[in-house]
Motif scaffolding. Structure first.
Motif, short mmCIF file in Angstrom:
data_model
loop_
_atom_site.label_atom_id
_atom_site.label_comp_id
_atom_site.label_asym_id
_atom_site.label_seq_id
_atom_site.Cartn_x
_atom_site.Cartn_y
_atom_site.Cartn_z
N LEU A 194 29.23 -3.47 -31.17
CA LEU A 194 29.43 -3.44 -32.58
C LEU A 194 29.06 -4.88 -33.49
O LEU A 194 28.17 -4.66 -34.28
CB LEU A 194 30.84 -2.97 -32.98
N ASN A 197 25.22 -5.24 -33.47
CA ASN A 197 24.82 -4.59 -34.42
C ASN A 197 25.06 -4.99 -35.97
O ASN A 197 24.83 -3.83 -36.56
CB ASN A 197 24.91 -3.05 -34.07
N HIS A 199 28.09 -5.62 -37.18
CA HIS A 199 29.51 -5.37 -37.68
C HIS A 199 30.37 -6.29 -37.41
O HIS A 199 30.67 -6.49 -36.37
CB HIS A 199 29.98 -3.95 -36.85
N ALA A 264 32.99 -0.63 -39.12
CA ALA A 264 33.18 0.12 -37.88
C ALA A 264 34.36 0.55 -37.33
O ALA A 264 35.60 -0.45 -37.86
CB ALA A 264 32.20 -0.69 -36.81
N VAL A 287 30.03 9.64 -39.44
CA VAL A 287 29.84 8.87 -38.49
C VAL A 287 28.25 9.19 -37.87
O VAL A 287 28.13 10.18 -37.55
CB VAL A 287 30.85 9.09 -37.39
N PRO A 288 27.35 8.05 -37.79
CA PRO A 288 27.57 6.83 -38.10
C PRO A 288 26.86 6.30 -39.33
O PRO A 288 26.95 5.08 -39.75
CB PRO A 288 26.79 6.08 -37.10
N SER A 292 30.68 3.19 -38.29
CA SER A 292 30.30 3.51 -36.89
C SER A 292 31.56 3.55 -36.26
O SER A 292 32.52 2.99 -36.65
CB SER A 292 29.39 2.17 -36.33
N THR A 308 29.43 6.74 -28.54
CA THR A 308 29.36 5.54 -27.76
C THR A 308 30.65 5.10 -27.20
O THR A 308 31.84 4.95 -28.09
CB THR A 308 28.76 4.44 -28.49
N SER A 349 26.75 7.03 -32.26
CA SER A 349 27.86 6.81 -33.15
C SER A 349 27.76 5.41 -33.72
O SER A 349 28.66 5.09 -34.49
CB SER A 349 29.56 7.08 -32.33
N VAL A 350 26.76 4.56 -33.37
CA VAL A 350 26.78 3.18 -34.09
C VAL A 350 25.45 2.95 -34.57
O VAL A 350 24.54 3.13 -34.15
CB VAL A 350 26.87 2.22 -32.81
N ARG A 351 25.70 2.54 -35.84
CA ARG A 351 24.44 2.30 -36.86
C ARG A 351 24.26 0.89 -37.00
O ARG A 351 25.16 0.23 -37.45
CB ARG A 351 24.39 3.10 -38.02
#
Length: 356
Positions: A194, A197, A199, A264, A287-288, A292, A308, A349-351
């Motif tokens: 996270l 990325n 967050h 997140a 989500v996301p 996230s 994720t 699920s993570v942007r």
């Protein structure tokens, strides 16, 4: 004084508990209580009794008597619940390995209650299994650790083994096999993903102080924040258990308190993630796209919600617990301590956050 002994039907000579008491200089009742794990004896008294047990070979003979007749070799497993996917998969691993080693399985549940777990260990000990395997999260306070340590010694005294599966050791002098997985490392990897990325403010759901699994996971979360130079805000840690409805409750209450001040969410396990995701959707958040999310376990419903998460080897945990317990019974020596690895499973699920 000459040793007296009893004889079994096949003429085999066996040491008696009275001989152990005479050698240790204590009463028969004291020996019985110490070996049952129900007697909080002084360390010096316990040491004398256990030394006498070893010198007179009482452990081996007592265990042999327990396995005579129609008694079958068995493995006992004690879990919080048979409904939870995590415990079900670990139990399946125990069953699979036990069957391969021609052992039967006994299973008991505790509902996460430490007192019931202690009572269950005592009950299982009376069935003379070759190993008693304790699985998963527990509130290991000082009293619990002291009592479980006594039970570990009591099991060792009859030739059995206590196995701590998915939890840390009780102490350096406790005769318990330990098989755990890297909770801290897995949580560190999930949080780092996270952070890498973009967050910086990550809501953690599932803090539960004093519980071994929860403590290890939040430790990994905090270590990752420190490693990336991100602020640790205790206000972003939410207390709750590892059930789906708790994930829903924690997220619902957080959203009711005001707009998200985080980008997140790290859910303590996948069940929490599923409940939290439902609360977010009901609040109009996706989500996301809006927030996230990562989880832990890689069990249903992780793949279904494209989560994720951290994979842990559930069935291998159970298989390894049985394998090491039986190997230790044959070979002796210090109880083994094994840590199985975890790894991050990347889904959708993570942007990544776009830098301003």
């Amino acid at each position: 004084m000459a040793r007296k002994a009893s004889a079994s039907g096949d003429g085999t000579r066996h040491t008696t508990i009275r001989e152990v008491a005479e050698r240790a200089g204590v009463s028969v009742a004291t020996v019985s209580r110490i070996l049952s794990g129900t007697y909080p004896a002084a360390p010096a008294t316990r040491s004398k009794v256990m030394r006498a047990v070893e010198e007179l070979d009482y452990v081996a003979n007592h265990h042999a008597r327990a396995l005579q007749g129609t008694t079958r070799k068995s493995i006992a497993i004690i879990v919080n619940s048979v409904i939870s996917p995590h415990y079900a998969h670990v139990a399946q691993g125990v069953q699979t390995q036990a069957a391969e080693d021609s052992r039967l399985c006994q299973i008991g549940t505790t509902g996460g209650d430490a007192e019931r777990e202690l009572a269950m260990v005592q009950f299982m000990r009376e069935q003379h299994p070759e190993a008693v395997i304790l699985v998963g999260n527990v509130n290991a306070d000082a009293e619990y650790r002291a009592r479980m340590s006594r039970y570990a010694h009591a099991l060792a005294a009859i030739g059995s083994r206590l196995v701590l599966c998915g939890r840390p050791p009780l102490g350096p002098d406790v005769p318990a096999v330990v098989v755990e997985y890297d909770n801290t490392g897995g949580a560190f990897a999930a949080t780092s993903h996270l952070l890498s990325n973009g967050h910086k403010r990550i809501l953690y759901l599932g803090r539960r102080a004093g519980y071994t699994t929860a403590d290890a996971r939040i430790e990994g979360y905090r270590k990752a924040l420190a490693a990336y130079g991100a602020e640790h805000d205790p206000g972003l840690e939410v207390d709750g258990t590892f059930e789906r409805f708790e994930g829903y409750r924690m997220m619902k209450e957080r959203l009711a308190a005001g707009p998200p001040d985080y980008t997140a969410v790290f859910a303590g396990n996948d069940q929490i993630a599923a409940g939290a995701r439902q609360a977010l959707l009901e609040h109009g958040l996706r989500v996301p796209e809006d927030l996230s999310m990562v989880g832990f376990d890689d069990l249903p419903p992780a793949a279904d919600i494209d989560l994720t998460t951290v994979y842990q080897p559930h069935e291998e945990l159970g298989r390894t617990a049985v394998r090491l317990a039986l190997e230790h019974a044959r070979q002796g020596g210090p109880p083994p301590h094994t840590v199985l690895g975890t790894h991050l499973v990347l889904r959708g699920s993570v942007r990544p956050l776009v830098a301003a």
